[in-house]
Design an enzyme around this catalytic site. Structure first.
Site, short mmCIF file in Angstrom:
data_model
loop_
_atom_site.label_atom_id
_atom_site.label_comp_id
_atom_site.label_asym_id
_atom_site.label_seq_id
_atom_site.Cartn_x
_atom_site.Cartn_y
_atom_site.Cartn_z
N PHE A 128 -62.71 8.17 1.98
CA PHE A 128 -63.22 8.45 3.32
C PHE A 128 -62.31 9.48 4.00
CE2 PHE A 128 -64.00 7.38 7.81
CZ PHE A 128 -65.38 7.34 7.82
N ASP A 205 -58.95 0.00 1.23
CA ASP A 205 -59.75 0.14 2.45
C ASP A 205 -61.05 -0.61 2.21
OD1 ASP A 205 -61.39 0.88 4.56
OD2 ASP A 205 -60.42 2.84 4.78
N TYR A 230 -66.76 -2.89 12.79
CA TYR A 230 -68.02 -2.54 13.48
C TYR A 230 -69.15 -2.23 12.51
CZ TYR A 230 -65.71 2.01 12.82
OH TYR A 230 -65.03 3.07 12.30
N LYS A 231 -68.89 -2.30 11.21
CA LYS A 231 -69.96 -2.09 10.22
C LYS A 231 -70.60 -3.45 9.93
CE LYS A 231 -67.84 2.17 8.75
NZ LYS A 231 -66.68 2.75 8.12
N ARG A 379 -78.52 8.04 3.19
CA ARG A 379 -78.04 6.67 2.92
C ARG A 379 -78.99 5.65 3.53
NH1 ARG A 379 -71.89 5.76 4.81
NH2 ARG A 379 -72.92 6.13 6.80
#
Ligand SMILES: *Cc1c(COP(=O)(O)O)cnc(C)c1O
Length: 419
Positions: A128, A205, A230-231, A379
Site C-alpha cells: 500500500f 499490515d 474503518y474498513k 474492485r
C-alpha cells in the site's frame, strides 16, 4: 442445487447464511443501492450513533474531566477486544492508537532500534502506498536500505522472491497480509518463518484482512502488526488504528515518539521519559476518545459475527462473484485478476478492463458502489458482515448490462481526486 447463473442459486445461499441477520445491525440508508466498497469504508453499525451520542452528552457533557478515569483505559480495553476476538492475539498485545501510517512508522522504527547492527528493511513494490512512503522515509532518516521485492500486482508476492531478498542484514520484513488492489493474500506463517530464519522481525499490515479473513497472530509467530479500523471493522472515517506487539518483545522495543501516553508513571510528570513496560509504551499523545467508542462498536459487531464465519462467507461471496464474472464478464473483456484459490485472497475481487475507471463511474451511477484502482482495475468488495449473495448476483448482472451497452464510454476518462 440450481445453476449458479440463476438468481435463485444466490437466494438459496442467502437463505442458508448464518450471518444473514447481521444486515439488520448496520444502517442501510438506501436499500436500492448495492454497496460493494466495505473494504474502503465499512457501513455504519446501528448502535454507533447512539453510543456516540451518549458519549458526547453523558461522558463528555456531564462527566467532563472526571470521565478520564474510564477513558484512560479505553485504548487497551478496545485493543484487547480486537486482539483476542479478531486477531488471535493474547490480552495486552494490542492497543488502539493514531493512524495506521503513524503506527507503522512507530513499530518499524522500534524494530530497527532492536537490531542496531542490521541496516535493511524488506518490503514489496505493490505494498500500500502509505506503507512504502513511510518505510522509504524511515530508511532515509536512519541511513538504512529499503529493499523492495517485486510483487505481481495481481498474483501477489512470490515466496521465492521474498526468500531471496532476506539475509542476515535484514532487521525487518514488512508486508500487507491482503493486497489492497488485487486482494492477493500472503501466508503469514510461511513468510514469517523466512524472516525469522535470518533473525529478522516481521511487521504485518492487516488493514485489508482484519475482520474479513482469519488472522492468527500468536499461532503464526507474528512479531508486530498494524491495521486500520474503518474498513471491515466499520469504525468510521479516520477512526484510530490498532497496533500489535507480541508480549515478550514489548519491554525491549522503543518507539521513536516519546509521548506522555507511553510514560510509565504518566501523572507523576517526571523529568525524563521512562516508557511503560507494557503495550502502553506504544501510545503517544491524548487519544481520539470519541472515535474509539466507534471502534469498539464496530469491533464488537465483528466479534459477535465471528471471524471464522465472516471468513467463510467472504470466500463464498467472492467465489460466486468470480464464477459469474467468468461466465458473463470475461466475454466482455472484464478479466478477474484476483487469485482463484479462496485461501490465497481476501474478501474483495478485482477485475481488469482498459476502461475500468469509466465503468466504475457508470456502475456507481447505476446504484452499485464499487471503486477504481490504477491501473485499469475495478474492485468489488462484498463485505461479509452485511452483503447478501443476491447483492453480488445483481451487481454482476448490472455490470454485464452496462458494459454490453457501452454506456460507460459517456463518462470522463480522467480520474477524479478521490477514486
Ligand atoms: C487503508 C490502508 C492503510 C491506511 O492508512 P491510514 O494511515 O489510515 O491512512 C494503510 N495500509 C493499508 C494496507 C491499507 O489498506
Amino acid at each position: 442445487m440450481s445453476d449458479h447463473t440463476e438468481r435463485r442459486y444466490a437466494q438459496g445461499l442467502d437463505d442458508a447464511d448464518v450471518l444473514a441477520g447481521f444486515r439488520d445491525r448496520v444502517v442501510i440508508a438506501d436499500p436500492e443501492q448495492i454497496y460493494l466498497d466495505g473494504n474502503s469504508l465499512g457501513r455504519l453499525p446501528a448502535t454507533t450513533a447512539t453510543r456516540l451520542q451518549a458519549a458526547v452528552t453523558g461522558d463528555w457533557g456531564r462527566g467532563l474531566v472526571g470521565s478520564w478515569q474510564g477513558w484512560v483505559e479505553q485504548a487497551t480495553r478496545v485493543g484487547d477486544l480486537i486482539g483476542t476476538e479478531l486477531l488471535g492475539a493474547a490480552a495486552g498485545e494490542v492497543a488502539v492508537s493514531d493512524s495506521t501510517s503513524v503506527n507503522l512508522y512507530k513499530l518499524a522504527a522500534a524494530a530497527l532500534g532492536a537490531h542496531p547492527d542490521r541496516r535493511v528493511i524488506v518490503t514489496d513494490d505493490d505494498n500500500f502506498p502509505t506503507d512504502r512512503y513511510v518505510l522509504a522515509g524511515l530508511a532515509e532518516q536512519r541511513g538504512c536500505e529499503l529493499r523492495v521485492v517485486h510483487s505481481d500486482i495481481d498474483g501477489g508476492l512470490d515466496s521465492d522472491d521474498l526468500s531471496a531478498a532476506i539475509d542476515d542484514d535484514v532487521a525487518l520484513v514488512t508486508l500487507s497480509h491482503v493486497a489492497y488492489r488485487s486482494g492477493a493474500r500472503i501466508d503469514l506463517a510461511a513468510c514469517g518463518e523466512l524472516a525469522h530464519a535470518h533473525g529478522a522481525l516481521v511487521l504485518w499490515d492487516l488493514s485489508h484482512s482484519a475482520g474479513s479473513v482469519s488472522v492468527e497472530l500468536s499461532a503464526t509467530g507474528a512479531d508486530l502488526a498494524v491495521g486500520c479500523t474503518y474498513k471491515y471493522l466499520c469504525a468510521g472515517p479516520g477512526a484510530p488504528a490498532f497496533l500489535y506487539v507480541r508480549s515478550d518483545l514489548q519491554a525491549a522495543l522503543r518507539q521513536p515518539i516519546w509521548g506522555w501516553f507511553g510514560q510509565s508513571a504518566q501523572f507523576e510528570m517526571g523529568a525524563g521519559y521512562d516508557p511503560h513496560p507494557s503495550i502502553r509504551r506504544f501510545g503517544v499523545g491524548t487519544p481520539s476518545v470519541l472515535a474509539t467508542y466507534a471502534v469498539e462498536e464496530g469491533a464488537r459487531l465483528i466479534a459477535e459475527a465471528g471471524v471464522d464465519r465472516l471468513a467463510a462467507k467472504g470466500a463464498a461471496l467472492t467465489t460466486l462473484a468470480i464464477e459469474l464474472a467468468d461466465e458473463w464478464l470475461a466475454p466482455l473483456g472484464l478479466r478477474v485478476v484476483t487469485p482463484r484459490d479462496p485461501g490465497r485472497r481476501g474478501a474483495h475481487i478485482t477485475l481488469q478492463h482498459p476502461a475500468a475507471w469509466q465503468i466504475c463511474q457508470a456502475l456507481v451511477h447505476d446504484g452499485v458502489v464499487a471503486d477504481y484502482r490504477t491501473p485499469q482495475r475495478l474492485r468489488l468488495g462484498p463485505a461479509p458482515l452485511y452483503t447478501r449473495f443476491v447483492d453480488v448476483y445483481d451487481a454482476i448482472v448490472r455490470l454485464r448490462e452496462l458494459v454490453a451497452s457501452g454506456r460507460h464510454a459517456r463518462y470522463d476518462a480522467e480520474p477524479t481526486r478521490v477514486t
